[in-house]
Structures are given as structure tokens and as C-alpha cells.
Scaffold this motif. Structure first.
Motif, PDB file in Angstrom:
ATOM      1  N   ASP A   1      17.608  20.025  -2.784  1.00 44.61           N
ATOM      2  CA  ASP A   1      18.724  20.340  -3.554  1.00 44.61           C
ATOM      3  C   ASP A   1      18.995  19.403  -4.942  1.00 44.61           C
ATOM      4  O   ASP A   1      19.296  20.206  -5.909  1.00 44.61           O
ATOM      5  CB  ASP A   1      19.978  20.025  -2.591  1.00 44.61           C
ATOM      6  CG  ASP A   1      20.523  21.070  -1.859  1.00 44.61           C
ATOM      7  OD1 ASP A   1      20.080  22.208  -2.269  1.00 44.61           O
ATOM      8  OD2 ASP A   1      21.147  21.037  -0.708  1.00 44.61           O
ATOM      9  N   LEU A   2      18.412  18.360  -4.907  1.00 40.66           N
ATOM     10  CA  LEU A   2      18.448  17.529  -6.220  1.00 40.66           C
ATOM     11  C   LEU A   2      17.556  18.163  -7.291  1.00 40.66           C
ATOM     12  O   LEU A   2      17.905  18.106  -8.384  1.00 40.66           O
ATOM     13  CB  LEU A   2      18.114  16.209  -5.839  1.00 40.66           C
ATOM     14  CG  LEU A   2      18.488  15.052  -6.829  1.00 40.66           C
ATOM     15  CD1 LEU A   2      19.930  14.907  -7.277  1.00 40.66           C
ATOM     16  CD2 LEU A   2      18.007  13.665  -6.333  1.00 40.66           C
TER      17      LEU A   2
ATOM     18  N   GLU B   1      10.438  17.435   6.159  1.00 38.55           N
ATOM     19  CA  GLU B   1      10.902  17.499   4.881  1.00 38.55           C
ATOM     20  C   GLU B   1      10.049  16.347   4.049  1.00 38.55           C
ATOM     21  O   GLU B   1      10.402  16.165   2.841  1.00 38.55           O
ATOM     22  CB  GLU B   1      12.387  16.785   4.887  1.00 38.55           C
ATOM     23  CG  GLU B   1      13.345  17.736   5.422  1.00 38.55           C
ATOM     24  CD  GLU B   1      14.774  17.325   5.625  1.00 38.55           C
ATOM     25  OE1 GLU B   1      15.650  17.889   6.215  1.00 38.55           O
ATOM     26  OE2 GLU B   1      14.965  16.313   4.484  1.00 38.55           O
TER      27      GLU B   1
ATOM     28  N   ALA C   1      15.848  11.380   3.414  1.00 37.66           N
ATOM     29  CA  ALA C   1      16.806  11.546   2.658  1.00 37.66           C
ATOM     30  C   ALA C   1      17.640  10.018   2.409  1.00 37.66           C
ATOM     31  O   ALA C   1      18.208   9.818   1.451  1.00 37.66           O
ATOM     32  CB  ALA C   1      17.807  12.649   2.713  1.00 37.66           C
ATOM     33  N   SER C   2      17.873   9.364   3.477  1.00 32.46           N
ATOM     34  CA  SER C   2      18.588   8.246   3.569  1.00 32.46           C
ATOM     35  C   SER C   2      17.787   6.901   3.110  1.00 32.46           C
ATOM     36  O   SER C   2      18.374   6.039   2.315  1.00 32.46           O
ATOM     37  CB  SER C   2      19.106   7.948   4.929  1.00 32.46           C
ATOM     38  OG  SER C   2      18.060   7.764   5.984  1.00 32.46           O
TER      39      SER C   2
ATOM     40  N   SER D   1      17.209  20.521   1.904  1.00 35.35           N
ATOM     41  CA  SER D   1      17.102  19.171   2.240  1.00 35.35           C
ATOM     42  C   SER D   1      17.832  18.517   1.016  1.00 35.35           C
ATOM     43  O   SER D   1      18.209  19.052  -0.018  1.00 35.35           O
ATOM     44  CB  SER D   1      15.762  18.499   2.302  1.00 35.35           C
ATOM     45  OG  SER D   1      14.976  18.564   1.202  1.00 35.35           O
ATOM     46  N   TYR D   2      18.171  17.070   1.284  1.00 29.72           N
ATOM     47  CA  TYR D   2      18.840  16.545   0.154  1.00 29.72           C
ATOM     48  C   TYR D   2      18.196  16.406  -1.160  1.00 29.72           C
ATOM     49  O   TYR D   2      18.574  16.608  -2.071  1.00 29.72           O
ATOM     50  CB  TYR D   2      18.903  14.866   0.691  1.00 29.72           C
ATOM     51  CG  TYR D   2      19.904  13.922  -0.238  1.00 29.72           C
ATOM     52  CD1 TYR D   2      21.272  13.958  -0.070  1.00 29.72           C
ATOM     53  CD2 TYR D   2      19.128  13.189  -1.280  1.00 29.72           C
ATOM     54  CE1 TYR D   2      22.070  13.298  -1.183  1.00 29.72           C
ATOM     55  CE2 TYR D   2      19.706  12.584  -2.169  1.00 29.72           C
ATOM     56  CZ  TYR D   2      21.233  12.394  -1.966  1.00 29.72           C
ATOM     57  OH  TYR D   2      21.922  11.681  -2.913  1.00 29.72           O
ATOM     58  N   ARG D   3      16.690  16.079  -1.315  1.00 25.88           N
ATOM     59  CA  ARG D   3      15.784  16.082  -2.341  1.00 25.88           C
ATOM     60  C   ARG D   3      15.618  17.498  -2.888  1.00 25.88           C
ATOM     61  O   ARG D   3      15.729  17.438  -4.215  1.00 25.88           O
ATOM     62  CB  ARG D   3      14.642  15.252  -1.930  1.00 25.88           C
ATOM     63  CG  ARG D   3      14.991  13.955  -1.785  1.00 25.88           C
ATOM     64  CD  ARG D   3      13.741  12.927  -1.864  1.00 25.88           C
ATOM     65  NE  ARG D   3      14.105  11.770  -1.615  1.00 25.88           N
ATOM     66  CZ  ARG D   3      13.308  10.645  -2.015  1.00 25.88           C
ATOM     67  NH1 ARG D   3      12.162  10.676  -2.352  1.00 25.88           N
ATOM     68  NH2 ARG D   3      13.702   9.203  -1.912  1.00 25.88           N
TER      69      ARG D   3
ATOM     70  N   SER E   1      13.961   5.110  -3.811  1.00 24.62           N
ATOM     71  CA  SER E   1      15.124   5.999  -3.649  1.00 24.62           C
ATOM     72  C   SER E   1      15.996   6.251  -4.805  1.00 24.62           C
ATOM     73  O   SER E   1      15.737   5.547  -5.887  1.00 24.62           O
ATOM     74  CB  SER E   1      15.943   5.603  -2.438  1.00 24.62           C
ATOM     75  OG  SER E   1      16.546   4.519  -2.709  1.00 24.62           O
TER      76      SER E   1
ATOM     77  N   ARG F   1      13.669  23.799   1.214  1.00 25.58           N
ATOM     78  CA  ARG F   1      12.752  22.392   1.365  1.00 25.58           C
ATOM     79  C   ARG F   1      11.339  22.326   1.693  1.00 25.58           C
ATOM     80  O   ARG F   1      10.617  21.405   1.593  1.00 25.58           O
ATOM     81  CB  ARG F   1      13.327  21.720   2.707  1.00 25.58           C
ATOM     82  CG  ARG F   1      13.205  22.425   3.884  1.00 25.58           C
ATOM     83  CD  ARG F   1      13.835  21.490   5.193  1.00 25.58           C
ATOM     84  NE  ARG F   1      13.343  22.275   6.709  1.00 25.58           N
ATOM     85  CZ  ARG F   1      14.609  23.046   7.170  1.00 25.58           C
ATOM     86  NH1 ARG F   1      15.702  23.186   6.539  1.00 25.58           N
ATOM     87  NH2 ARG F   1      14.174  23.501   8.463  1.00 25.58           N
TER      88      ARG F   1
ATOM     89  N   MET G   1      26.986  22.220  -2.293  1.00 18.61           N
ATOM     90  CA  MET G   1      25.812  22.171  -3.434  1.00 18.61           C
ATOM     91  C   MET G   1      25.286  23.576  -3.703  1.00 18.61           C
ATOM     92  O   MET G   1      25.102  23.975  -4.918  1.00 18.61           O
ATOM     93  CB  MET G   1      24.539  21.502  -2.821  1.00 18.61           C
ATOM     94  CG  MET G   1      23.767  21.008  -3.902  1.00 18.61           C
ATOM     95  SD  MET G   1      24.253  20.441  -5.390  1.00 18.61           S
ATOM     96  CE  MET G   1      23.802  18.671  -5.215  1.00 18.61           C
TER      97      MET G   1
END
Length: 561
Positions: A287-288, A531, A535-536, A283-285, A561, A151, A347
Motif C-alpha cells: 500500500d505504501l 509478504e 510490516a511491524s 500489505s502495509y508495504r 523500517s 502484495r 487506504m
């Protein structure tokens, strides 16, 4: 005035607070000054090392590298003189780089001419270029974005991947070319830079094992040393052992993985503080973004495995890799859900284990494994890789302190060894019944020696076959295993040596508090949280906008988002 006078006590407390505050400010200034001086020293070392290395490469290119001649680099087909039995225009094969046409073209009967025919040359793109571009995309986008899962290390993942790749492809073109010199020169053509890209892939695999724990200067030193050892090992395997490895699973994936693991093992000696940091997480992003790299690699992997072969071998390599990747992807999803708590996907497994089928089929990609065999290889590779990430990697970290940032052992190491074993099995059962005379194109060392009746018979049927060593199928299988074993040993020994070299204080060690953090080498914009984005909600809570006076003007930026 009594000693207990409240005003006097208040003044004393205030003075003491100011004194403490002044001391703290001086210490902070001293620390900042020391960090600035260290940053300057580090920057100077990197600048000098990079410029000197680049200039040395330029000198080596000037001394040794030349373009291939027109006959070597581009086959030119000249139409012979026309006779009464010939056609005025000749068809050329799809592999020709020049299409030649006889002029003038008429419907009348051709006339014999004693003068050379006029030739118009239509330049076509070399057939290697498409494969080269696919591999090039894998190197700079696929590998780069696959490593962005950390991240706080996104800049370095993509940026240092680009830096190391750009240096490695230059040095690899020379290092591999030194083993194929002609008249004291290294001929450079598209196949040369394609081979350089494949060598660079080995360096990037090793980079994955030490990601976040090394400085740019350390990575450049590692790249230069690794490419030299890689070129030597590849020459040993391909030209001495005469092993077959179309997709580079042995010479690229196994070598890169175990070299990097050995380097990481040495760098992390001394306890968990050598590698443990709260920054090591996703983090969510992030990983994306890493999934972008996964999908690029997944799409272009058939080109990686088929780039160095031609004809029927290339046809088989593309198909086998395609089906192996597909089966591996499905299996990785299934096994990930099976081993993860709550039967959910992890993931980490999806980013990496879905690619293991391309590695595992690499050595045998151009062999007669048949489509169902490729599917079975992909299923086994996906299962092996997920188990490696879920069970083996934590075990190795706890028992021998082997820290593997990207899990290259699970994606490249074990599937690469599996590919070597599959290649040995397929070599051991290969026969003329399956391959006909193309067996001796698939395994050149199995061809009969020159001036033998067997070779004469084969040459009359297939004149592209070269004399070989008259190996048996079992002997070829043995040499395949020998190449695999030697590659692992050479990679581990060279990696251990390189690890001790990288521990030298002069090579800008990364301090523990800046592990897996872009701040060690990049100008990073300040953000309100670790981060940078929620993420939300997709909001950046406090983006730092610097004013001319150096102070922050915090604003909230809405991000889609």
C-alpha cells in the motif's frame, strides 16, 4: 516366525512408507515437468507474438511514418529586410521554436539591404515537451506504482505496465496518425507522441480492471485491439461530433474504464472461482508503494488535462484541475473517515478517490467553470468515488459478478461520466459574454460558416478562428452528450468482444491458483512468509540465498523500517 512379529511388521511399514514416498516423489516430478513444459510453451508464444508484433510496427513505421518537415514541426521566423522605420532586431513570441537575430547589430541607423539578411537560429525546446514529460511520468511511474497495492503482484504491476505502455505508444502513434495522414504519410512530431501517451492511458485504465487475471500475452492482444478502437472512437467524437474534451475524460477515462470492465465481466464468467484468490490483498508495504503512484499522478494531473490545449485555454485547464484535485483530496479524506468503521481512513479510498477530481474536471477543464466551480466539482468527485469504492463495487460484485481489481469504475468510470455531464452543461451556457470571440476557439463548431458577414467580423478581430458549423450552445451541449453516450456504448461492446477473444486457450490463461501472483510470469526470490517483510519490524525473516548446489541457506536480513 509368527505373522505378528514386531520386526516383520516394522519392515513392512517401512517398505510401504518408502513405496508411498516414491509415488509421491514421482508425481511431484511429473507435475514439475508438466509445469516446466507449460512454461516453455507459454514463453515461446509470448516471444513469437511480441517479436512479430514489433516487426509489424517497424514495417508500418517504415511505410507510413515520417518526421514533420521543418516548417511543420518547428516554426521558423525569418526577419524581413530592414527598412528605415524598422528595428535591427525583432522580438519573437515565446511560442517560437527558433529565435532569429539579424547580424550585424550596430547602434547606427539601419541601412536598407537588397541581400537576404543573415539569420542565426537558436534552437529552443518545443513548448509541448514539458507537458509531454509530465504525462510520460504519469504513464510509467504514476499508473505503474498505483497498481502495486497487491502484495504478491508488485513485479507484474510495474513491469507489465511498462511493457504494455511501450507497445501501446508505438501502435497508438500509428493508429491515431492514420486519421491525420498528409500525402499518404503520417507526420510524427512531439504532439504525436503526446497523443500516443494519452491513448496509452486508456489501455492502462483497462489494465487496472483485469489486473492479476491476465497473462502478458493477453494484455498485449488487448492493448493492440483497444488502441485501434480507441483511435476510431476519438476520431468520431472529435471530428464528426466535434465534441470538446480537453482532459480526455470522455475519450480516455470513460472509454478505458468501461472497456476494461466489459473485458473483466467476460473473463470472470463462470463463478467466483474465476477471480477469487487469497493472493488478492494488500500489505502495509505494498500500500505504501501504491501511494507513490498516487502522489505522482496527483502532482502531474494538471499537465494531463492541459497538454492538448494552448493559450488561455491551457491557463484555465491548469488552474481548474489544480483546485479540483485539492478539494477532491480533502473531501476524500473526510468521506473515507465518515463511511469507515471507527472513523478511520481507508487506504483504498486515499490511493484512488483523491485523484477523482482530476478526472471529473477534465472535459470542462479549459472552460469558464471559475475556481469555485472547480472546487465544487472536486468535492463532488471525491464523494462519488469513495461511495463507489465502499458501496457500489461490492454490490456489483455480488449481483452481476463484475470484478474490478483496481476499482477503475470508481476512479475513472463514474467521475468520467460526471465530467461529460459537466462539459455538456458548460457548453450549453457558453456565450460571447463570457468568452468574447475566443468562444469560437473553445467550441470551433460554433463558429459561423465561411464567407458569412459574421465570420468576416470575427476573423478580423481574431484571425485564428476557423469557419465552423454555426452551432447553437444547446446543439453543442447535445453533441457533447452524444459523444459521451457513443463512447460508453462502443467501449462496452468492444470490451465484450475482446473479453471473448482473451478467453481463447491459445492466449495463456492464468490458472486459478496463480491469480494475482508474480510466480506465473516472473522469477521470484523465495521468502519466509507471504509478504516477504514484516510490516511491524521491517525484518525479512528468511531470505532465500541459493547455493551452487541449489539448496537454500536461510539468513535473516535486517531491513531499515
Amino acid at each position: 516366525m509368527s505373522p505378528s512379529d514386531p520386526k516383520r511388521q516394522s519392515r513392512e511399514r517401512y517398505s510401504l512408507q518408502r513405496l508411498r514416498k516414491g509415488r509421491a516423489e514421482r508425481k511431484n516430478k511429473e507435475r514439475k515437468s508438466e509445469r516446466l513444459r507449460e512454461s516453455i510453451r507459454k514463453g515461446r508464444k509470448f516471444f513469437i507474438a511480441t517479436v512479430v508484433t514489433e516487426l509489424l510496427i517497424v514495417c508500418l513505421f517504415a511505410a507510413f511514418a515520417v518526421h514533420k518537415s521543418s516548417i511543420q514541426a518547428h516554426r521558423e521566423r525569418v526577419v524581413p529586410e530592414v527598412s528605415e522605420s524598422s528595428s535591427s532586431a525583432r522580438n519573437t513570441s515565446d511560442d517560437d521554436y527558433y529565435i532569429t537575430t539579424l547580424l550585424p547589430e550596430t547602434s547606427e541607423s539601419p541601412v536598407v539591404s537588397t541581400s537576404p539578411p543573415k539569420v542565426i537560429k537558436h534552437r529552443e525546446e518545443p513548448h509541448e515537451y514539458a507537458m509531454f514529460m509530465d504525462v510520460h511520468v504519469m504513464i510509467f511511474i504514476g499508473f505503474g506504482f498505483l497498481m502495486t497495492f497487491l502484495r504478491r503482484y508488485g513485479y507484474s504491476s510495474v513491469g507489465l505496465n511498462m511493457l504494455v505502455s511501450a507497445l501501446s505508444i508505438q501502435w497508438a502513434a500509428l493508429a491515431t496518425g492514420f486519421f491525420h495522414m498528409e500525402n499518404g504519410k503520417i507526420p510524427i512530431a512531439i504532439d504525436s507522441i503526446l497523443s500516443a501517451d494519452l491513448a496509452t492511458a486508456a489501455v492502462l485504465i483497462s489494465l487496472g480492471a483485469v489486473l492479476g487475471k491476465t497473462s502478458p500475452l493477453q494484455l498485449l492482444v488487448m492493448a493492440v485491439g483497444e488502441i485501434a478502437v480507441f483511435a476510431t472512437n476519438e476520431w468520431l467524437g472529435l471530428h464528426i461530433f466535434k465534441a470538446v474534451d480537453a482532459g480526455g475524460s470522455i475519450f480516455v477515462h470513460v472509454f478505458g474504464a468501461y472497456f476494461g470492465l466489459a473485458v473483466s465481466f467476460v473473463l470472470c464468467r463462470g463463478g467466483t472461482e474465476k477471480h477469487h484468490s487469497s493472493n488478492e490483498g494488500a500489505s502495509y508495504r505494498s500500500d505504501l508503494f501504491a501511494m507513490i503512484g498516487t502522489i505522482f499522478l496527483w502532482i502531474f494531473w494538471p499537465s494531463f488535462n492541459a497538454a492538448l490545449v494552448t493559450g488561455d485555454q491551457q491557463h484555465r485547464a491548469i488552474i481548474n484541475t489544480y483546485f479540483s484535485l485539492a478539494a477532491c483530496c480533502v473531501t476524500a479524506f473526510a468521506v473515507s473517515a465518515a463511511v469507515t468503521k471507527g472513523f478511520k481512513f481507508d487506504m483504498v479510498h486515499i490511493q484512488n478517490a483523491t485523484l477523482a477530481g482530476g478526472v471529473a474536471v477534465g472535459t470542462a477543464a479549459d472552460m469558464m467553470v471559475q475556481p469555485y466551480g472547480a472546487l465544487l466539482i472536486g468535492m463532488a468527485a471525491g464523494t462519488l468515488s469513495v461511495f463507489g469504492y465502499h458501496f457500489l463495487q461490492p454490490f456489483l460484485l455480488s449481483k452481476i459478478n463484475l470484478h474490478d481489481t483496481c476499482g477503475v469504475h470508481n476512479l475513472h468510470g463514474m467521475p468520467g461520466v460526471m465530467a461529460g455531464l459537466v462539459g455538456a452543461i458548460m457548453a450549453g451556457i457558453a456565450s460571447e459574454t463570457d468568452y468574447s470571440y475566443s468562444l469560437y476557439l473553445q467550441f470551433p463548431a460554433r463558429a459561423p460558416p465561411a464567407n458569412s458577414s459574421e465570420y468576416t467580423e470575427i476573423f478580423q478581430a481574431l484571425n485564428s478562428v476557423q469557419p465552423g458549423d454555426n452551432r447553437s450552445a444547446q446543439a453543442q451541449a447535445g453533441y457533447q452528450l452524444l459523444a459521451l453516450g457513443c463512447t460508453m456504448v462502443i467501449a462496452i461492446v468492444a470490451g465484450l468482444v475482446m473479453g471473448f477473444i482473451l478467453r481463447l486457450p491459445a492466449l495463456s490463461q492464468v490458472p486459478p491458483e496463480l491469480l494475482y501472483d508474480d510466480k506465473f510470469t516472473w522469477e521470484v526470490p523465495e521468502v519466509g512468509d507471504e509478504e516477504g517483510c514484516s510490516a511491524s519490524t521491517g525484518e525479512r525473516p528468511a531470505a532465500s540465498i541459493y547455493r551452487p548446489d541449489g539448496k537454500r541457506a536461510d539468513q535473516v536480513l535486517e531491513i531499515d523500517s
